[in-house]
Motif scaffolding. Structure first.
Motif, PDB file in Angstrom:
ATOM      1  N   ALA A  18       0.895  -1.146   0.141  1.00  0.00           N
ATOM      2  CA  ALA A  18      -0.201   0.076   0.186  1.00  0.00           C
ATOM      3  C   ALA A  18       0.760   1.352  -0.046  1.00  0.00           C
ATOM      4  O   ALA A  18       1.890   1.010   0.580  1.00  0.00           O
ATOM      5  N   ARG A  19       0.475   2.171  -0.533  1.00  0.00           N
ATOM      6  CA  ARG A  19       1.196   3.513  -0.714  1.00  0.00           C
ATOM      7  C   ARG A  19       0.432   4.617  -0.374  1.00  0.00           C
ATOM      8  O   ARG A  19      -1.009   4.787  -1.069  1.00  0.00           O
ATOM      9  N   VAL A  20       0.519   5.416   0.624  1.00  0.00           N
ATOM     10  CA  VAL A  20      -0.362   6.504   1.183  1.00  0.00           C
ATOM     11  C   VAL A  20      -0.102   7.989   0.279  1.00  0.00           C
ATOM     12  O   VAL A  20       1.397   8.110   0.520  1.00  0.00           O
ATOM     13  N   LYS A  21      -0.884   8.661  -0.365  1.00  0.00           N
ATOM     14  CA  LYS A  21      -0.386   9.729  -1.078  1.00  0.00           C
ATOM     15  C   LYS A  21      -0.476  10.923  -0.188  1.00  0.00           C
ATOM     16  O   LYS A  21      -1.140  10.902   0.727  1.00  0.00           O
ATOM     17  N   PRO A  22       0.613  11.672  -0.159  1.00  0.00           N
ATOM     18  CA  PRO A  22       0.690  12.881   0.462  1.00  0.00           C
ATOM     19  C   PRO A  22      -0.364  13.824   0.472  1.00  0.00           C
ATOM     20  O   PRO A  22      -0.808  13.685  -0.388  1.00  0.00           O
ATOM     21  N   THR A  23      -0.690  14.330   1.700  1.00  0.00           N
ATOM     22  CA  THR A  23      -1.777  15.367   2.020  1.00  0.00           C
ATOM     23  C   THR A  23      -1.511  16.337   2.658  1.00  0.00           C
ATOM     24  O   THR A  23      -0.750  16.116   3.713  1.00  0.00           O
ATOM     25  N   GLY A 104      -6.347   1.682  -7.221  1.00  0.00           N
ATOM     26  CA  GLY A 104      -6.860   2.678  -6.273  1.00  0.00           C
ATOM     27  C   GLY A 104      -7.954   3.670  -6.959  1.00  0.00           C
ATOM     28  O   GLY A 104      -7.895   3.792  -8.271  1.00  0.00           O
ATOM     29  N   GLN A 105      -8.207   4.559  -6.288  1.00  0.00           N
ATOM     30  CA  GLN A 105      -9.332   5.567  -6.751  1.00  0.00           C
ATOM     31  C   GLN A 105      -8.657   6.585  -7.590  1.00  0.00           C
ATOM     32  O   GLN A 105      -7.302   6.684  -7.483  1.00  0.00           O
ATOM     33  N   THR A 106      -9.189   7.246  -8.194  1.00  0.00           N
ATOM     34  CA  THR A 106      -8.860   8.622  -9.194  1.00  0.00           C
ATOM     35  C   THR A 106      -8.104   9.302  -8.179  1.00  0.00           C
ATOM     36  O   THR A 106      -8.476   9.549  -7.075  1.00  0.00           O
ATOM     37  N   ASN A 107      -6.999   9.879  -8.952  1.00  0.00           N
ATOM     38  CA  ASN A 107      -6.172  10.740  -8.016  1.00  0.00           C
ATOM     39  C   ASN A 107      -5.274  10.338  -6.952  1.00  0.00           C
ATOM     40  O   ASN A 107      -5.057  11.142  -6.112  1.00  0.00           O
ATOM     41  N   SER A 108      -5.218   9.013  -6.808  1.00  0.00           N
ATOM     42  CA  SER A 108      -4.645   8.532  -5.541  1.00  0.00           C
ATOM     43  C   SER A 108      -3.246   8.354  -5.860  1.00  0.00           C
ATOM     44  O   SER A 108      -2.497   7.845  -4.639  1.00  0.00           O
ATOM     45  N   GLY A 109      -2.589   8.335  -6.870  1.00  0.00           N
ATOM     46  CA  GLY A 109      -1.329   8.290  -7.190  1.00  0.00           C
ATOM     47  C   GLY A 109      -0.804   7.221  -7.918  1.00  0.00           C
ATOM     48  O   GLY A 109       0.396   6.621  -7.840  1.00  0.00           O
ATOM     49  N   LYS A 110      -1.821   6.478  -8.829  1.00  0.00           N
ATOM     50  CA  LYS A 110      -1.315   5.338  -9.583  1.00  0.00           C
ATOM     51  C   LYS A 110      -0.362   5.677 -10.654  1.00  0.00           C
ATOM     52  O   LYS A 110       0.673   5.047 -10.826  1.00  0.00           O
ATOM     53  N   THR A 111      -0.657   6.585 -11.467  1.00  0.00           N
ATOM     54  CA  THR A 111       0.154   7.031 -12.479  1.00  0.00           C
ATOM     55  C   THR A 111       1.516   7.445 -11.746  1.00  0.00           C
ATOM     56  O   THR A 111       2.747   7.373 -12.420  1.00  0.00           O
ATOM     57  N   PHE A 112       1.427   8.352 -10.751  1.00  0.00           N
ATOM     58  CA  PHE A 112       2.562   8.516 -10.158  1.00  0.00           C
ATOM     59  C   PHE A 112       3.647   7.619  -9.932  1.00  0.00           C
ATOM     60  O   PHE A 112       4.816   7.774  -9.980  1.00  0.00           O
ATOM     61  N   THR A 113       3.118   6.611  -9.377  1.00  0.00           N
ATOM     62  CA  THR A 113       3.725   5.273  -8.803  1.00  0.00           C
ATOM     63  C   THR A 113       4.185   4.482 -10.210  1.00  0.00           C
ATOM     64  O   THR A 113       5.493   4.233 -10.209  1.00  0.00           O
ATOM     65  N   ALA A 226      -9.993  15.911 -17.884  1.00  0.00           N
ATOM     66  CA  ALA A 226      -9.941  15.532 -16.236  1.00  0.00           C
ATOM     67  C   ALA A 226      -8.752  14.351 -15.895  1.00  0.00           C
ATOM     68  O   ALA A 226      -7.614  15.051 -16.273  1.00  0.00           O
ATOM     69  N   SER A 227      -8.895  13.385 -15.839  1.00  0.00           N
ATOM     70  CA  SER A 227      -7.805  12.264 -15.336  1.00  0.00           C
ATOM     71  C   SER A 227      -7.803  11.263 -16.288  1.00  0.00           C
ATOM     72  O   SER A 227      -8.755  11.053 -17.027  1.00  0.00           O
ATOM     73  N   THR A 228      -6.810  10.421 -16.285  1.00  0.00           N
ATOM     74  CA  THR A 228      -6.836   9.334 -17.035  1.00  0.00           C
ATOM     75  C   THR A 228      -8.074   8.257 -16.817  1.00  0.00           C
ATOM     76  O   THR A 228      -8.256   8.003 -15.617  1.00  0.00           O
ATOM     77  N   ARG A 229      -8.528   8.102 -17.804  1.00  0.00           N
ATOM     78  CA  ARG A 229      -9.650   7.121 -17.616  1.00  0.00           C
ATOM     79  C   ARG A 229      -9.650   5.888 -18.489  1.00  0.00           C
ATOM     80  O   ARG A 229     -10.510   5.387 -19.173  1.00  0.00           O
ATOM     81  N   LEU A 258      -3.974   0.886 -13.717  1.00  0.00           N
ATOM     82  CA  LEU A 258      -5.466   0.880 -14.071  1.00  0.00           C
ATOM     83  C   LEU A 258      -6.152   2.076 -13.914  1.00  0.00           C
ATOM     84  O   LEU A 258      -5.594   3.118 -13.160  1.00  0.00           O
ATOM     85  N   ALA A 259      -7.347   2.210 -14.503  1.00  0.00           N
ATOM     86  CA  ALA A 259      -8.124   3.473 -14.281  1.00  0.00           C
ATOM     87  C   ALA A 259      -8.533   3.480 -12.820  1.00  0.00           C
ATOM     88  O   ALA A 259      -8.578   2.650 -12.249  1.00  0.00           O
ATOM     89  N   GLY A 260      -8.997   4.762 -12.503  1.00  0.00           N
ATOM     90  CA  GLY A 260      -9.421   5.093 -11.129  1.00  0.00           C
ATOM     91  C   GLY A 260     -10.795   4.192 -10.703  1.00  0.00           C
ATOM     92  O   GLY A 260     -11.574   3.940 -11.498  1.00  0.00           O
ATOM     93  N   SER A 261     -10.793   3.839  -9.420  1.00  0.00           N
ATOM     94  CA  SER A 261     -11.805   2.879  -9.119  1.00  0.00           C
ATOM     95  C   SER A 261     -12.818   3.514  -8.324  1.00  0.00           C
ATOM     96  O   SER A 261     -13.592   2.992  -7.389  1.00  0.00           O
TER      97      SER A 261
HETATM   98  N1  LIG Z   1       3.378  10.210  -3.865  1.00  0.00           N
HETATM   99  C1  LIG Z   1       3.523  11.050  -4.555  1.00  0.00           C
HETATM  100  N2  LIG Z   1       4.002  12.374  -4.141  1.00  0.00           N
HETATM  101  C2  LIG Z   1       3.850  13.381  -4.788  1.00  0.00           C
HETATM  102  N3  LIG Z   1       2.690  13.831  -5.540  1.00  0.00           N
HETATM  103  C3  LIG Z   1       2.054  12.788  -5.592  1.00  0.00           C
HETATM  104  C4  LIG Z   1       2.305  11.613  -5.119  1.00  0.00           C
HETATM  105  N4  LIG Z   1       1.192  10.561  -5.534  1.00  0.00           N
HETATM  106  C5  LIG Z   1       0.502  11.433  -6.503  1.00  0.00           C
HETATM  107  N5  LIG Z   1       0.583  12.551  -6.364  1.00  0.00           N
HETATM  108  C6  LIG Z   1       0.216  13.777  -7.370  1.00  0.00           C
HETATM  109  O1  LIG Z   1      -1.036  13.680  -7.217  1.00  0.00           O
HETATM  110  C7  LIG Z   1      -1.721  14.002  -8.511  1.00  0.00           C
HETATM  111  C8  LIG Z   1      -2.677  12.517  -8.771  1.00  0.00           C
HETATM  112  O2  LIG Z   1      -1.684  11.664  -9.119  1.00  0.00           O
HETATM  113  P1  LIG Z   1      -1.777  10.528 -10.148  1.00  0.00           P
HETATM  114  O3  LIG Z   1      -2.476  11.064 -11.427  1.00  0.00           O
HETATM  115  O4  LIG Z   1      -0.699   9.503 -10.040  1.00  0.00           O
HETATM  116  O5  LIG Z   1      -3.204   9.717  -9.637  1.00  0.00           O
HETATM  117  P2  LIG Z   1      -4.016   8.585 -10.340  1.00  0.00           P
HETATM  118  O6  LIG Z   1      -4.389   7.538  -9.236  1.00  0.00           O
HETATM  119  O7  LIG Z   1      -3.007   7.917 -11.425  1.00  0.00           O
HETATM  120  O8  LIG Z   1      -5.333   9.229 -11.079  1.00  0.00           O
HETATM  121  P3  LIG Z   1      -6.169   8.670 -12.332  1.00  0.00           P
HETATM  122  O9  LIG Z   1      -6.976   7.587 -11.899  1.00  0.00           O
HETATM  123  O10 LIG Z   1      -7.015  10.012 -12.658  1.00  0.00           O
HETATM  124  O11 LIG Z   1      -5.340   8.434 -13.342  1.00  0.00           O
HETATM  125  C9  LIG Z   1      -0.589  14.118  -9.534  1.00  0.00           C
HETATM  126  O12 LIG Z   1      -0.274  15.457  -9.451  1.00  0.00           O
HETATM  127  C10 LIG Z   1       0.416  13.428  -8.826  1.00  0.00           C
HETATM  128  O13 LIG Z   1       1.550  14.121  -9.235  1.00  0.00           O
END
Ligand SMILES: Nc1ncnc2c1ncn2[C@@H]1O[C@H](COP(=O)(O)OP(=O)(O)OP(=O)(O)O)[C@@H](O)[C@H]1O
Length: 532
Positions: A18-23, A104-113, A226-229, A258-261
């Motif tokens: 599991a990876r927790v996205k920074p907030t 993971g859900q949309t915007n949770s950091g899948k593409t970033f990872t 919007a985001s990757t779908r 994967l696309a956001g859940s």
């Molecule tokens: N660990 C992290 N550290 C810094 N920024 C992050 C991290 N994870 C995600 N982000 C930032 O959060 C935003 C959303 O992340 P990302 O696009 O990876 O989400 P996603 O899960 O792929 O979304 P989608 O389902 O819409 O494709 C991006 O701007 C990304 O740079």
């Protein structure tokens, strides 16, 4: 848990991280991470009474989910790569299939990872780091020869597109040729129209990644901002073999974003976005169905229900070592989705895969080896049955044989042999050459014998030798023969009486160089007398 079953097979459950996205939100009371548990790690959520999105929880509850490891908000990309991706890359280099997928859900950091962020070099994700790692290994490993290929597939609204297709730039997404899935008789899937591009080094591989990502972004902009779908599958195909060996190892590594859940009802969506969300939900629903069926060991696994599960068939319960990264957001508004992601991961962790070492004989090299074996067997058979080869010896072969025979005769080693293989024509030719030489020597001996007979007046010391064919050019001259005879005589002077009878018996036994040369040892003595 991993374990070696039979040689070359690894039975292992899907590894979950599991990876927790920074907030920026204050989340210390919302969740906690423990990476020091005996069984691995856990993330625990404390659900507040009011989640602020209409969802009301009547009692404060803790939800704990186990993972192999949980990466908290401060974890960097390097750490993620080293812990999650590097072991998978090592297995792929060893010849096993590997998959890493982010869920993971949309915007949770899948593409970033998986791919990484574009702002800093250090934000590079699993794909570029894995490519770098693989090519470094390939360059350093001198014991293996590798070839690498890459494909990049996008599944959007349940249609597959080739992100490495050069036409993609010029067209609208829906005008593009689509990739179709075919099942062969053994239920293996074949992706028609998916280009698999060779990439000789890291730079070429990165160029392909950028090409695919550019196409992905272009299509994204055309359709929504919007985001990757879509689901994206970046695949590295590795083929390695030891130089000179016909055994090849073919493995592939799927890196899946994967696309956001997210759930449709949570979001106020309409039009194109609603259609996309429905497709995503349907495909993720089918993914869940596959995961549930596998985790409960059901007889039927509904892989064929969606393109995504068909493509990932091997990664889910098949010949693959699979790792899942659950990306979670601990913002208050996202807690419910994050727990849903963790619940999904717990199911995934029950799935057992059986990865097999993908080793096979290269057909081209195998054919060459079989041809050699076949020829060798034919030679042996010809030898046993006495069947001569059809073609005549060439002039070149004959000359080589003459040199071989001469070398053989000159070799002072009593164990020397003539290496002729199993070619009967060559063997016959050598015997003919040897016969000619022996005949020539006999002729010379007869002459010498006659002279000796005259000189001694006895004429019956030696058995008369029969007349023979003319000696060929390479037979030693009379002078040379005399030299040999004299030197041999000196060596064996003490035993000349025995030798005289024994060595002259050239009619029996195998023809060997020392025998031919030693025949007239005793005559040397007589010759010396004559010269004196
Ligand atoms: N660990 C992290 N550290 C810094 N920024 C992050 C991290 N994870 C995600 N982000 C930032 O959060 C935003 C959303 O992340 P990302 O696009 O990876 O989400 P996603 O899960 O792929 O979304 P989608 O389902 O819409 O494709 C991006 O701007 C990304 O740079």
């Amino acid at each position: 848990m991993a374990g070696m079953a039979e040689k070359g097979t690894v039975k292992e459950t899907i590894q979950i991280f599991a990876r927790v996205k920074p907030t920026r939100e204050e989340t210390s009371k919302v969740y906690s991470v423990n990476n020091d548990e005996a069984a691995g790690a856990s993330v625990e959520f404390v659900v507040p009474k009011d989640l602020g999105d209409g969802y009301v929880n009547n009692k404060l509850e803790n939800y704990k989910f186990r993972f192999r490891r949980v990466f908290d908000q401060t974890a960097g990309q390097e750490e993620i790569f080293e812990t999650i991706a590097q072991p998978v890359a090592d297995r792929v280099l060893a010849g096993y299939n590997g998959t890493i997928f982010a869920y993971g859900q949309t915007n949770s950091g899948k593409t970033f990872t998986i791919t990484g962020g574009a702002r800093r070099y250090g934000d590079r994700g699993i794909i570029p780091r894995t490519l770098s790692y693989l090519y470094q290994h390939i360059i350093q490993d001198s014991t293996m020869v590798y070839t690498t290929h890459i494909s990049y597939l996008e599944i959007y609204n349940n249609v597959c597109y080739d992100l490495l297709d050069r036409q993609l730039e010029a067209c609208r997404l829906e005008d593009l040729p689509t990739v179709t899935i075919m099942h062969d008789s053994e239920q293996n899937i074949q992706l028609r129209n998916l280009s698999i591009q060779q990439s000789a080094n890291e730079e070429e591989a990165l160029n392909l990644l950028f090409l695919g990502d550019t196409h992905r972004m272009t299509a994204e902009t055309l359709l929504n901002k919007a985001s990757t779908r879509s689901h994206c599958i970046f695949t590295v195909y590795l083929c390695g073999r030891q130089p000179g060996s016909a055994t090849v190892r073919r493995s592939k590594l799927h890196l899946v974003d994967l696309a956001g859940s997210e759930r449709v009802n949570k979001m106020a969506l309409g039009g194109q976005l609603l259609t996309e969300a429905k497709y995503i939900n349907v495909s993720l629903h089918y993914l869940e169905q596959v995961i549930i069926s596998l985790s409960e060991s059901r007889a039927h696994i509904p892989y064929r229900n969606s393109l995504m599960t068909s493509v990932l068939r091997d990664s889910l319960g098949g010949n693959c070592m699979t790792t899942m990264i659950s990306t979670i957001s601990v913002d208050k508004a996202n807690l419910k989705e994050s727990m849903s992601t963790c619940r999904f991961a717990q199911r995934v962790a029950l799935i057992k895969n059986e990865a097999v070492l993908n080793e096979e004989e290269d057909p081209v090299l195998l054919i060459a080896r079989l041809k050699r074996e076949n020829q060798s067997l034919r030679d042996e058979l010809a030898m046993v049955t006495g069947e001569p080869r059809q073609e005549q010896l060439t002039q070149d072969e004959i000359q080589k044989l003459e040199v071989q025979v001469k070398d053989f005769l000159d070799d002072t080693d009593p164990e020397a042999t003539l290496a002729l293989g199993t070619d009967l024509q060559k063997i016959h030719r050598c015997f003919a050459l040897l016969k000619t030489i022996v005949s020539g020597l006999r002729q010379q001996l007869n002459i010498i014998q006659e002279k000796l007979g005259c000189a001694n007046g006895t004429g019956n010391e030696l058995t008369p030798l029969s007349a023979a064919a003319t000696a060929p050019d390479f037979i030693p001259s009379n002078r040379a023969v005399r030299g040999i005879l004299i030197s041999e005589k000196e060596e064996t002077e003490k035993t000349r009486d025995q030798d005289t009878t024994a060595q002259l018996n050239v009619n029996g036994g195998p023809v060997r160089a020392p025998n031919v040369r030693r025949c007239p040892v005793a005559l040397g003595l007589k010759l010396r007398k004559m010269e004196d």
